[in-house]
Design a protein around this motif. Sequence first.
Motif, PDB file in Angstrom:
ATOM      1  N   LEU A 133       0.827  -1.205   0.000  1.00  0.00           N
ATOM      2  CA  LEU A 133       0.000   0.000   0.000  1.00  0.00           C
ATOM      3  C   LEU A 133       0.860   1.254   0.000  1.00  0.00           C
ATOM      4  CD1 LEU A 133      -2.957  -0.885   2.405  1.00  0.00           C
ATOM      5  CD2 LEU A 133      -2.663  -1.375  -0.026  1.00  0.00           C
ATOM      6  N   GLU A 134       1.925   1.245   0.800  1.00  0.00           N
ATOM      7  CA  GLU A 134       2.825   2.406   0.837  1.00  0.00           C
ATOM      8  C   GLU A 134       3.545   2.571  -0.501  1.00  0.00           C
ATOM      9  OE1 GLU A 134       2.747   4.549   3.301  1.00  0.00           O
ATOM     10  OE2 GLU A 134       1.198   3.241   4.134  1.00  0.00           O
ATOM     11  N   ALA A 135       3.947   1.444  -1.104  1.00  0.00           N
ATOM     12  CA  ALA A 135       4.647   1.499  -2.392  1.00  0.00           C
ATOM     13  C   ALA A 135       3.711   1.983  -3.500  1.00  0.00           C
ATOM     14  CB  ALA A 135       5.218   0.123  -2.738  1.00  0.00           C
ATOM     15  N   LEU A 136       2.448   1.604  -3.431  1.00  0.00           N
ATOM     16  CA  LEU A 136       1.474   2.076  -4.415  1.00  0.00           C
ATOM     17  C   LEU A 136       1.307   3.587  -4.327  1.00  0.00           C
ATOM     18  CD1 LEU A 136      -1.273  -0.693  -4.147  1.00  0.00           C
ATOM     19  CD2 LEU A 136      -0.071  -0.046  -6.248  1.00  0.00           C
ATOM     20  N   ARG A 140       5.995   3.523  -6.398  1.00  0.00           N
ATOM     21  CA  ARG A 140       7.063   2.552  -6.648  1.00  0.00           C
ATOM     22  C   ARG A 140       6.533   1.303  -7.344  1.00  0.00           C
ATOM     23  NH1 ARG A 140       8.233   4.056  -1.372  1.00  0.00           N
ATOM     24  NH2 ARG A 140       7.582   2.023  -0.550  1.00  0.00           N
ATOM     25  N   ILE A 141       5.256   0.995  -7.124  1.00  0.00           N
ATOM     26  CA  ILE A 141       4.605  -0.099  -7.840  1.00  0.00           C
ATOM     27  C   ILE A 141       3.256   0.398  -8.355  1.00  0.00           C
ATOM     28  CG2 ILE A 141       5.752  -1.927  -6.516  1.00  0.00           C
ATOM     29  CD1 ILE A 141       3.099  -2.329  -5.008  1.00  0.00           C
ATOM     30  N   ASP A 142       2.670  -0.342  -9.295  1.00  0.00           N
ATOM     31  CA  ASP A 142       1.384   0.026  -9.877  1.00  0.00           C
ATOM     32  C   ASP A 142       0.293  -0.979  -9.550  1.00  0.00           C
ATOM     33  OD1 ASP A 142       2.281   2.375 -11.701  1.00  0.00           O
ATOM     34  OD2 ASP A 142       3.696   0.760 -12.133  1.00  0.00           O
ATOM     35  N   LEU A 143       0.691  -2.173  -9.132  1.00  0.00           N
ATOM     36  CA  LEU A 143      -0.268  -3.230  -8.821  1.00  0.00           C
ATOM     37  C   LEU A 143       0.263  -4.056  -7.667  1.00  0.00           C
ATOM     38  CD1 LEU A 143      -2.910  -4.705  -9.779  1.00  0.00           C
ATOM     39  CD2 LEU A 143      -1.410  -6.217 -11.086  1.00  0.00           C
ATOM     40  N   PRO A 153      -8.015   5.167   1.764  1.00  0.00           N
ATOM     41  CA  PRO A 153      -8.860   5.922   0.841  1.00  0.00           C
ATOM     42  C   PRO A 153      -8.243   6.127  -0.539  1.00  0.00           C
ATOM     43  CG  PRO A 153      -7.950   7.350   2.545  1.00  0.00           C
ATOM     44  CD  PRO A 153      -7.672   5.949   2.965  1.00  0.00           C
ATOM     45  N   ALA A 154      -6.926   5.995  -0.658  1.00  0.00           N
ATOM     46  CA  ALA A 154      -6.272   6.216  -1.949  1.00  0.00           C
ATOM     47  C   ALA A 154      -6.149   4.944  -2.770  1.00  0.00           C
ATOM     48  CB  ALA A 154      -4.885   6.816  -1.733  1.00  0.00           C
ATOM     49  N   ILE A 269      -6.018 -10.846  -3.417  1.00  0.00           N
ATOM     50  CA  ILE A 269      -6.529  -9.491  -3.588  1.00  0.00           C
ATOM     51  C   ILE A 269      -5.554  -8.666  -4.422  1.00  0.00           C
ATOM     52  CG2 ILE A 269      -7.243  -7.392  -2.358  1.00  0.00           C
ATOM     53  CD1 ILE A 269      -7.537  -9.359   0.133  1.00  0.00           C
ATOM     54  N   VAL A 270      -6.086  -7.931  -5.402  1.00  0.00           N
ATOM     55  CA  VAL A 270      -5.254  -6.976  -6.124  1.00  0.00           C
ATOM     56  C   VAL A 270      -5.563  -5.574  -5.603  1.00  0.00           C
ATOM     57  CG1 VAL A 270      -4.866  -8.299  -8.224  1.00  0.00           C
ATOM     58  CG2 VAL A 270      -6.928  -6.911  -8.015  1.00  0.00           C
ATOM     59  N   SER A 271      -4.531  -4.761  -5.484  1.00  0.00           N
ATOM     60  CA  SER A 271      -4.669  -3.383  -5.024  1.00  0.00           C
ATOM     61  C   SER A 271      -4.007  -2.459  -6.039  1.00  0.00           C
ATOM     62  CB  SER A 271      -3.999  -3.206  -3.654  1.00  0.00           C
ATOM     63  OG  SER A 271      -4.540  -4.095  -2.703  1.00  0.00           O
ATOM     64  N   TYR A 272      -4.601  -1.283  -6.222  1.00  0.00           N
ATOM     65  CA  TYR A 272      -4.045  -0.308  -7.164  1.00  0.00           C
ATOM     66  C   TYR A 272      -4.544   1.082  -6.788  1.00  0.00           C
ATOM     67  CZ  TYR A 272      -8.630  -1.364  -9.213  1.00  0.00           C
ATOM     68  OH  TYR A 272      -9.969  -1.590  -9.395  1.00  0.00           O
ATOM     69  N   ARG A 273      -3.866   2.099  -7.294  1.00  0.00           N
ATOM     70  CA  ARG A 273      -4.266   3.476  -6.980  1.00  0.00           C
ATOM     71  C   ARG A 273      -5.617   3.808  -7.605  1.00  0.00           C
ATOM     72  NH1 ARG A 273       1.087   3.665  -8.055  1.00  0.00           N
ATOM     73  NH2 ARG A 273       0.720   4.115 -10.259  1.00  0.00           N
ATOM     74  N   LYS A 274      -6.473   4.464  -6.847  1.00  0.00           N
ATOM     75  CA  LYS A 274      -7.807   4.796  -7.345  1.00  0.00           C
ATOM     76  C   LYS A 274      -7.755   5.737  -8.546  1.00  0.00           C
ATOM     77  CE  LYS A 274     -10.750   4.035  -3.323  1.00  0.00           C
ATOM     78  NZ  LYS A 274     -11.669   4.641  -2.326  1.00  0.00           N
ATOM     79  N   ASP A 275      -6.722   6.585  -8.602  1.00  0.00           N
ATOM     80  CA  ASP A 275      -6.651   7.563  -9.693  1.00  0.00           C
ATOM     81  C   ASP A 275      -5.864   7.065 -10.897  1.00  0.00           C
ATOM     82  OD1 ASP A 275      -4.132   7.532  -8.630  1.00  0.00           O
ATOM     83  OD2 ASP A 275      -3.986   9.684  -8.276  1.00  0.00           O
ATOM     84  N   ASP A 276      -5.496   5.781 -10.911  1.00  0.00           N
ATOM     85  CA  ASP A 276      -4.718   5.230 -12.024  1.00  0.00           C
ATOM     86  C   ASP A 276      -5.677   4.731 -13.107  1.00  0.00           C
ATOM     87  OD1 ASP A 276      -3.029   3.965 -13.782  1.00  0.00           O
ATOM     88  OD2 ASP A 276      -1.820   3.005 -12.219  1.00  0.00           O
TER      89      ASP A 276
END
Length: 300
Positions: A133-136, A140-143, A153-154, A269-276
């Motif tokens: 989550l911090e790297a996203l 530093r990472i995208d996924l 929230p981000a 679970i996959v995580s990614y930035r909401k604004d990406d």
Amino acid sequence: MELRHLRYFQAVAEAGSFTLAASRLHIAQPPLSRQIRQLEEELGVQLFERTTRALRLTEAGRFLLEQSRLLTARLEEVLEGTRRLGQTERRWFGIGFVPSTLYGFVPELIRLLRSADERVEVGLMEMNTLPQLEALKAGRIDLGIGRILLDDPAIERRVLMTEPLMAAVPLHHPLAGQASVSVDRLAREPFVLYPARPRPNYADHVLGLFRAAGHAVQVVQEANELQTAIGLVAAGLGVTVVPASVQRLQRQDVAHVRIDADAFVSPVIVSYRKDDASAFLAQALELAGDLATRQGSGSR
């Protein structure tokens, strides 16, 4: 502390002499000595034992040399990757993953993404969910591909599948020949917990499942790596709980037993930035969903 302090320290440690190190660095000896003293003062430890005959590293100095070499080697990799991307105008797409997902569909996902677009370079980083989550957020990472749900929230999160959990026991353990094991029976065994840190992580998920069933396990050993935990189980220190796909390791000294409890599952679970809104991320998510669905269908 600046990067040059570490480079100067490494040069002196490897040369075993301030004079020789200064010559190799093409600087005068007095400034080099001052830089090393500044480093020692900032750290509050002595890094070298200085005598009239020899210059030797202290225990603290040996530790710093070993760890700083890892840091500078990683920095060189980052710089080289930056040069390569800049020269070819390729885009970087970073994937962070927890190790246990490598026994499922994730290797196929990585293979497909690495050949999906020649303008995109896919980079891989092994990390637990919390650092993902911090790297996203830092870019530093995208996924991120993990196993626990954390609210931020981000960050957008999507559960791709749920995977049954199994008990990993030593091959000659009384449970090894059983078709299944109850949570009550499993909770009476000494337990190898992983990963130990950073928390929260998969370990908290497993402990939470036992607590929800009314049990507290006796943790006799913690491990940071899945492979280490499995090795400790094989050595007879205790049992542990792993995703069903880990059976693909096919270790001959460990048996996997189904846990007789519907709640004992682990999500992927996959995580990614909401604004990406990048097209490549959308492609990655679609591929991940398809592969996870296929794996889930094949495991039933």
